[in-house]
Motif scaffolding. Structure first.
Motif, PDB file in Angstrom:
ATOM      1  N   ASP A 218      -0.597 -67.684  24.935  1.00 40.07           N
ATOM      2  CA  ASP A 218      -0.866 -67.135  23.605  1.00 40.07           C
ATOM      3  C   ASP A 218      -2.335 -67.257  23.263  1.00 40.07           C
ATOM      4  OD1 ASP A 218       1.642 -66.232  22.872  1.00 40.07           O
ATOM      5  OD2 ASP A 218       2.235 -68.110  21.906  1.00 40.07           O
ATOM      6  N   GLU A 219      -2.803 -66.305  22.438  1.00 42.43           N
ATOM      7  CA  GLU A 219      -4.164 -66.347  21.930  1.00 42.43           C
ATOM      8  C   GLU A 219      -4.135 -66.295  20.409  1.00 42.43           C
ATOM      9  OE1 GLU A 219      -8.549 -64.317  22.811  1.00 42.43           O
ATOM     10  OE2 GLU A 219      -6.709 -63.318  23.501  1.00 42.43           O
ATOM     11  N   LEU A 220      -4.972 -67.124  19.782  1.00 44.98           N
ATOM     12  CA  LEU A 220      -5.020 -67.228  18.326  1.00 44.98           C
ATOM     13  C   LEU A 220      -6.238 -66.482  17.813  1.00 44.98           C
ATOM     14  CD1 LEU A 220      -3.371 -69.672  19.484  1.00 44.98           C
ATOM     15  CD2 LEU A 220      -4.085 -70.958  17.481  1.00 44.98           C
ATOM     16  N   PHE A 221      -6.036 -65.738  16.711  1.00 43.42           N
ATOM     17  CA  PHE A 221      -7.114 -64.929  16.141  1.00 43.42           C
ATOM     18  C   PHE A 221      -7.236 -65.191  14.647  1.00 43.42           C
ATOM     19  CE2 PHE A 221      -5.714 -62.539  19.837  1.00 43.42           C
ATOM     20  CZ  PHE A 221      -6.885 -62.039  20.391  1.00 43.42           C
ATOM     21  N   THR A 222      -8.452 -65.021  14.126  1.00 45.95           N
ATOM     22  CA  THR A 222      -8.668 -64.895  12.689  1.00 45.95           C
ATOM     23  C   THR A 222      -9.241 -63.514  12.422  1.00 45.95           C
ATOM     24  OG1 THR A 222     -10.866 -65.900  12.840  1.00 45.95           O
ATOM     25  CG2 THR A 222      -9.030 -67.355  12.304  1.00 45.95           C
ATOM     26  N   TRP A 223      -8.999 -63.006  11.207  1.00 49.27           N
ATOM     27  CA  TRP A 223      -9.386 -61.629  10.875  1.00 49.27           C
ATOM     28  C   TRP A 223      -9.914 -61.643   9.448  1.00 49.27           C
ATOM     29  CZ3 TRP A 223      -5.484 -56.946  11.269  1.00 49.27           C
ATOM     30  CH2 TRP A 223      -6.228 -55.757  11.433  1.00 49.27           C
ATOM     31  N   GLU A 224     -11.196 -61.384   9.290  1.00 44.79           N
ATOM     32  CA  GLU A 224     -11.837 -61.531   7.984  1.00 44.79           C
ATOM     33  C   GLU A 224     -11.723 -60.260   7.146  1.00 44.79           C
ATOM     34  OE1 GLU A 224     -15.836 -62.838   8.516  1.00 44.79           O
ATOM     35  OE2 GLU A 224     -15.266 -64.815   9.280  1.00 44.79           O
ATOM     36  N   PHE A 225     -11.583 -60.467   5.838  1.00 44.50           N
ATOM     37  CA  PHE A 225     -11.554 -59.373   4.872  1.00 44.50           C
ATOM     38  C   PHE A 225     -12.849 -58.552   4.984  1.00 44.50           C
ATOM     39  CE2 PHE A 225     -12.362 -57.562   0.708  1.00 44.50           C
ATOM     40  CZ  PHE A 225     -11.134 -57.050   0.354  1.00 44.50           C
ATOM     41  N   PRO A 226     -12.792 -57.212   4.912  1.00 41.44           N
ATOM     42  CA  PRO A 226     -11.664 -56.339   4.558  1.00 41.44           C
ATOM     43  C   PRO A 226     -10.883 -55.806   5.763  1.00 41.44           C
ATOM     44  CG  PRO A 226     -13.678 -55.069   4.473  1.00 41.44           C
ATOM     45  CD  PRO A 226     -14.074 -56.457   4.879  1.00 41.44           C
ATOM     46  N   PHE A 227     -10.934 -56.503   6.894  1.00 38.62           N
ATOM     47  CA  PHE A 227     -10.110 -56.204   8.059  1.00 38.62           C
ATOM     48  C   PHE A 227     -10.452 -54.876   8.736  1.00 38.62           C
ATOM     49  CE2 PHE A 227      -7.561 -58.134   4.570  1.00 38.62           C
ATOM     50  CZ  PHE A 227      -7.703 -59.457   4.985  1.00 38.62           C
TER      51      PHE A 227
ATOM     52  N   ARG B 231      -5.480 -52.273   3.528  1.00 34.00           N
ATOM     53  CA  ARG B 231      -5.376 -51.913   4.936  1.00 34.00           C
ATOM     54  C   ARG B 231      -3.979 -52.261   5.459  1.00 34.00           C
ATOM     55  NH1 ARG B 231      -8.976 -50.780   9.079  1.00 34.00           N
ATOM     56  NH2 ARG B 231      -8.260 -51.306  11.182  1.00 34.00           N
ATOM     57  N   LYS B 232      -3.472 -51.412   6.360  1.00 31.44           N
ATOM     58  CA  LYS B 232      -2.286 -51.802   7.128  1.00 31.44           C
ATOM     59  C   LYS B 232      -2.755 -52.740   8.232  1.00 31.44           C
ATOM     60  CE  LYS B 232       0.874 -48.795   8.637  1.00 31.44           C
ATOM     61  NZ  LYS B 232       1.565 -47.812   9.543  1.00 31.44           N
ATOM     62  N   VAL B 233      -2.171 -53.942   8.293  1.00 24.60           N
ATOM     63  CA  VAL B 233      -2.652 -54.952   9.233  1.00 24.60           C
ATOM     64  C   VAL B 233      -1.674 -55.232  10.369  1.00 24.60           C
ATOM     65  CG1 VAL B 233      -4.203 -56.092   7.592  1.00 24.60           C
ATOM     66  CG2 VAL B 233      -1.788 -56.763   7.683  1.00 24.60           C
ATOM     67  N   ASN B 234      -0.467 -54.676  10.294  1.00 27.51           N
ATOM     68  CA  ASN B 234       0.476 -54.888  11.400  1.00 27.51           C
ATOM     69  C   ASN B 234       1.640 -53.919  11.302  1.00 27.51           C
ATOM     70  OD1 ASN B 234       1.353 -56.119  13.754  1.00 27.51           O
ATOM     71  ND2 ASN B 234       2.520 -57.698  12.696  1.00 27.51           N
ATOM     72  N   GLU B 235       2.204 -53.601  12.459  1.00 33.02           N
ATOM     73  CA  GLU B 235       3.419 -52.794  12.537  1.00 33.02           C
ATOM     74  C   GLU B 235       4.211 -53.271  13.738  1.00 33.02           C
ATOM     75  OE1 GLU B 235       4.887 -48.187  11.993  1.00 33.02           O
ATOM     76  OE2 GLU B 235       2.781 -48.631  12.371  1.00 33.02           O
ATOM     77  N   THR B 236       5.493 -53.573  13.519  1.00 35.31           N
ATOM     78  CA  THR B 236       6.348 -54.123  14.564  1.00 35.31           C
ATOM     79  C   THR B 236       7.530 -53.195  14.789  1.00 35.31           C
ATOM     80  OG1 THR B 236       5.756 -56.355  13.839  1.00 35.31           O
ATOM     81  CG2 THR B 236       7.665 -56.143  15.275  1.00 35.31           C
TER      82      THR B 236
ATOM     83  N   PRO C 143      12.450 -52.956  12.516  1.00 41.88           N
ATOM     84  CA  PRO C 143      11.042 -52.532  12.418  1.00 41.88           C
ATOM     85  C   PRO C 143      10.428 -53.013  11.097  1.00 41.88           C
ATOM     86  CG  PRO C 143      12.426 -50.706  13.108  1.00 41.88           C
ATOM     87  CD  PRO C 143      13.352 -51.800  12.715  1.00 41.88           C
ATOM     88  N   GLN C 144       9.155 -53.408  11.166  1.00 40.57           N
ATOM     89  CA  GLN C 144       8.458 -53.902   9.983  1.00 40.57           C
ATOM     90  C   GLN C 144       7.018 -53.409   9.973  1.00 40.57           C
ATOM     91  OE1 GLN C 144       8.874 -58.216   9.369  1.00 40.57           O
ATOM     92  NE2 GLN C 144      10.588 -58.244  10.800  1.00 40.57           N
ATOM     93  N   GLU C 145       6.458 -53.335   8.781  1.00 41.86           N
ATOM     94  CA  GLU C 145       5.033 -53.060   8.655  1.00 41.86           C
ATOM     95  C   GLU C 145       4.455 -53.934   7.550  1.00 41.86           C
ATOM     96  OE1 GLU C 145       4.708 -48.861   7.996  1.00 41.86           O
ATOM     97  OE2 GLU C 145       4.943 -49.044   5.827  1.00 41.86           O
ATOM     98  N   THR C 146       3.195 -54.299   7.734  1.00 41.12           N
ATOM     99  CA  THR C 146       2.543 -55.239   6.821  1.00 41.12           C
ATOM    100  C   THR C 146       1.239 -54.644   6.312  1.00 41.12           C
ATOM    101  OG1 THR C 146       3.482 -57.104   8.056  1.00 41.12           O
ATOM    102  CG2 THR C 146       1.664 -57.579   6.552  1.00 41.12           C
ATOM    103  N   HIS C 147       1.036 -54.726   4.986  1.00 41.44           N
ATOM    104  CA  HIS C 147      -0.186 -54.230   4.352  1.00 41.44           C
ATOM    105  C   HIS C 147      -0.816 -55.340   3.516  1.00 41.44           C
ATOM    106  CE1 HIS C 147       2.113 -50.508   5.060  1.00 41.44           C
ATOM    107  NE2 HIS C 147       0.954 -49.895   5.102  1.00 41.44           N
ATOM    108  N   VAL C 148      -2.106 -55.232   3.307  1.00 36.71           N
ATOM    109  CA  VAL C 148      -2.804 -56.046   2.317  1.00 36.71           C
ATOM    110  C   VAL C 148      -3.092 -55.161   1.113  1.00 36.71           C
ATOM    111  CG1 VAL C 148      -4.898 -57.336   1.772  1.00 36.71           C
ATOM    112  CG2 VAL C 148      -3.823 -57.597   4.018  1.00 36.71           C
ATOM    113  N   TYR C 149      -2.714 -55.632  -0.094  1.00 37.80           N
ATOM    114  CA  TYR C 149      -2.926 -54.912  -1.353  1.00 37.80           C
ATOM    115  C   TYR C 149      -3.847 -55.720  -2.256  1.00 37.80           C
ATOM    116  CZ  TYR C 149       1.346 -52.265  -0.173  1.00 37.80           C
ATOM    117  OH  TYR C 149       2.301 -51.492   0.445  1.00 37.80           O
ATOM    118  N   ASP C 150      -4.541 -55.021  -3.148  1.00 34.82           N
ATOM    119  CA  ASP C 150      -5.158 -55.747  -4.253  1.00 34.82           C
ATOM    120  C   ASP C 150      -4.094 -55.935  -5.335  1.00 34.82           C
ATOM    121  OD1 ASP C 150      -4.968 -53.390  -5.757  1.00 34.82           O
ATOM    122  OD2 ASP C 150      -7.097 -52.907  -5.573  1.00 34.82           O
TER     123      ASP C 150
END
Length: 527
Positions: A351-360, A297-302, A283-290
């Motif tokens: 598959d589908e490709l996405f972009t995600w702009e700050f601040p998400f 923001r938390k941007v993903n969890e697997t 299991p993993q989780e991904t965040h964006v930090y300053d």
């Protein structure tokens, strides 16, 4: 009878004498001349193309390296004392050469008996960072190119088990380091360990075709040792060695700084761990930090991925390949399966490709869909992006030119991935204003560098490809010669200046700067 006893005693005495300690011996000079040779150095150009770094690797590993303590956990092979991969290949010396006049320089202060790895230039081409490994651990070193001197920047406490031990900041004024926490407990001493009970595995009744993996966790003690070895703290460090804490100890697998240098994308492992798959399926989780460590923001969890659909083109559901878009300041990019990752399902798009702009906090934007499994992307600008897809069963490999603004997509290449004769080469990339690598585009033209495999031999080439018309023009093909030529790097693609290597059965590999328009070559190293 006495003769027999005397003969037996003679044999015993002879056997005891034959067990004396003998040290390793050098072979004869004739044999040694064949085996003990200097390998050619690896070459790397600085970002400003002003310097060539020569990295020298020993011909053979030392007995000390081969005899290191190795721990195998969660699919990893770890040098337990140093907290780095036990399969790391090291360099033992570095030299600098001026690309302008060819003058070569030693670097003062390189540690004795160095085991050098993780070498990289700063973005401004003023410094080179590298790690040195000893029995005490891994330390970060810094080379000042102006003075040609190296200095130690950290203690021998970096951690390279799950993540890169360091990375440069975009402004070249500091680095982000991964270090082992102070007061880390010791590994479990298993020399006299006895089982305390059975290891019980549970099943939820789901069927999955799993690959066979080596070096997996097997016991709770393995889990404990894995955490001890892999946990790391993240710190900022300036060029004088002053450290500032960033994030506390955890199991960090990915840390990536945004192109504008203002944010960090951080992925870490979570429990429960698994005994049937390696760590990258935990299991993993991904965040964006300053940069001060505040969560944006938390941007993903697997979740734990022990059950996978059958087939080599199958993948896991959810966000994959989450990373920064290289041509934008702080925009994320990811891929998501439209068939739940199951290659056996019949769907129009995989598959589908996405972009995600700050601040998400808004919805991700769909970029495009592909009918096969997504295989990679090379960013260019707001008009041109290269998207690749593949399908294992048919060995199909496709490349598309995508307009990321309008979503319009055109097929560029459609080939069999096993057909090396039809390989179009790799598009040339250069560092943009952010310092990230993107496709080099000049007046809609891109440049492709290939190995040039043919039935007659290997003839490297450079092609110009017009992204508007998708027409190619051959700019250069290596001439037929008794020497093998390979394109090692590009000095200036617009002027046609490249770096090549030449070798033959009688000639040691050497590197040359070559001006294509004139056909002239100039030695970069000479052996």
């Amino acid at each position: 009878m006495r003769k027999s006893i005397s003969f037996i005693l003679f044999l015993l005495a002879t056997s005891v004498y034959g067990q004396e300690n003998v040290t390793f011996q050098k072979p004869s000079p004739e044999i040694l001349a064949l085996a003990d040779y200097q390998r050619p150095p690896a070459l790397e150009l600085s970002p400003d193309k002003a310097w060539v770094l020569l990295s020298y690797r020993p011909t053979y590993k030392s007995l000390e390296e081969l005899g290191q303590e190795e721990v195998r956990l969660a699919g990893l092979r770890i040098n337990a004392k140093a907290r780095i991969s036990s399969t790391e290949n090291y360099f033992n010396n570095l030299r600098l050469r001026s690309a302008k006049d060819g003058q070569e320089f030693d670097i003062d202060g390189i540690p004795a008996n160095a085991l050098i790895a993780n070498i990289s230039f700063s973005q401004d081409s003023r410094y080179i960072a590298f790690t040195n490994t000893t029995n005490k651990g891994v330390a970060l070193w810094l080379v000042d190119i102006a003075s040609k001197k190296a200095k130690q920047l950290t203690d021998y406490n970096l951690n390279a088990v799950l993540n890169n031990p360091y990375q440069w900041l975009r402004n070249s004024q500091g680095l982000l380091i991964s270090k082992t926490p102070a007061n880390t407990p010791s590994l479990i001493d298993r020399s006299n360990e006895l089982p305390k009970g059975p290891v019980v595995s549970t099943s939820q009744g789901k069927v999955s075709q799993l690959r066979t993996y080596q070096d997996l966790l097997k016991t709770p003690e393995d889990e404990y040792d894995f955490e001890v070895l892999a946990k790391a703290e993240l710190h900022w460090i300036d060029l004088d060695g002053k450290e500032t804490p960033f994030l506390p100890a955890d199991l960090y697998t990915q840390v990536s700084i945004s192109p504008d240098g203002k944010y960090a994308l951080v992925t870490k492992l979570k429990k429960p761990f698994s005994y049937v798959v390696p760590y990258n399926s935990f299991p993993q989780e991904t965040h964006v930090y300053d940069l001060q460590g505040k969560v944006i923001r938390k941007v993903n969890e697997t979740p734990l991925m022990e059950v996978m659909p059958k087939g080599f083109s199958s993948t896991r559901p959810g966000k994959r390949m989450l990373s920064w878009r290289a041509d934008k300041p702080n925009t994320l990019f990811f891929v998501q399966a439209l068939d739940e990752g199951d290659a056996s399902k019949k769907v129009e798009y995989r598959d589908e490709l996405f972009t995600w702009e700050f601040p998400f906090d808004g919805a991700p934007k769909s970029l495009t869909k592909v009918k096969d499994r997504f295989a990679g992307i090379i960013w260019g600008n707001d008009q041109y992006v290269l998207v690749s897809s593949s399908w294992y069963d048919t060995r199909s490999s496709k490349t598309f030119v995508l307009n990321p603004t309008t979503g319009a997509s055109r097929l560029l290449f459609d080939r069999n991935s096993q057909d090396i004769y039809s390989h179009p080469g790799n598009v040339y990339r250069e560092r943009n204003g952010f310092g990230t690598l993107t496709m080099y585009i000049q007046k809609d033209k891109t440049y492709w560098i290939g190995a040039g495999h043919t039935k007659e031999g290997e003839f490297p080439f450079i092609d110009e490809l017009d992204m508007k018309t998708l027409k190619k023009k051959r700019l250069y093909t290596a001439p037929a010669s008794e020497k093998q030529e390979r394109i090692a790097d590009v000095i200036d693609i617009a002027k046609g200046d490249i770096l090549i290597s030449l070798q033959s059965p009688k000639d040691y590999p050497n590197f040359y700067a070559k001006i294509l328009k004139q056909g002239k070559i100039k030695a970069v190293n000479g052996y």
